[in-house]
Design a protein around this motif. Sequence first.
Motif, mmCIF file in Angstrom:
data_model
loop_
_atom_site.group_PDB
_atom_site.id
_atom_site.type_symbol
_atom_site.label_atom_id
_atom_site.label_comp_id
_atom_site.label_asym_id
_atom_site.label_seq_id
_atom_site.Cartn_x
_atom_site.Cartn_y
_atom_site.Cartn_z
ATOM 1 N N VAL A 49 38.803 41.758 26.667
ATOM 2 C CA VAL A 49 39.241 40.840 28.155
ATOM 3 C C VAL A 49 40.544 40.451 27.909
ATOM 4 C CG1 VAL A 49 38.677 39.259 29.879
ATOM 5 C CG2 VAL A 49 36.693 40.101 28.420
ATOM 6 N N LEU A 51 43.511 38.037 28.967
ATOM 7 C CA LEU A 51 43.696 36.936 29.523
ATOM 8 C C LEU A 51 45.225 36.540 29.285
ATOM 9 C CD1 LEU A 51 40.495 34.843 28.540
ATOM 10 C CD2 LEU A 51 41.075 36.135 30.492
ATOM 11 N N HIS A 97 40.827 32.665 37.848
ATOM 12 C CA HIS A 97 41.140 33.734 37.267
ATOM 13 C C HIS A 97 40.401 34.254 36.094
ATOM 14 C CE1 HIS A 97 44.874 34.126 39.358
ATOM 15 N NE2 HIS A 97 45.197 32.815 39.343
ATOM 16 N N LYS A 101 38.069 37.702 35.762
ATOM 17 C CA LYS A 101 38.193 38.650 34.553
ATOM 18 C C LYS A 101 36.903 38.679 33.709
ATOM 19 C CE LYS A 101 43.239 38.115 34.455
ATOM 20 N NZ LYS A 101 44.316 37.716 33.435
#
Length: 126
Positions: A49, A51, A97, A101
């Motif tokens: 993921v 970030l 956010h 995600k």
Amino acid sequence: KPFSPRELVARVQAMLRRPRQAVPMKPVAFGPLVIDVVAREVHLDGEPVELTRTEFDVLAALAARPRLAFSRRQLIEEVWGPGWVGDDHLVDVHIGHVRRKLGDDPSEPVFIRTVRGVGYRMGPGQ
């Protein structure tokens, strides 16, 4: 004991220059979510993921103490530092956010839970 303030400052600066030995931390898992703080990586169902630095820091702060409900101010002090001045709702934006995600629905959160009247905490996962 009498001491020189100049010597005290020199000793403190010398201590700060010394390298600190990092304590190896194991990755933290919340069901399918794995957070590796040392490598600064997040995986969900084995997939990485992406970030931002701030998003990762917010998630890492929550994951470090999963049963603790953090207020916005506490998260700001953890991520941005105690000297940060500005709107506390910046935390809400970054939490949003991270949730997006991770695919975490705010109405039925799995990973980041809202504690009404307090702030946020990590959920138990699946």
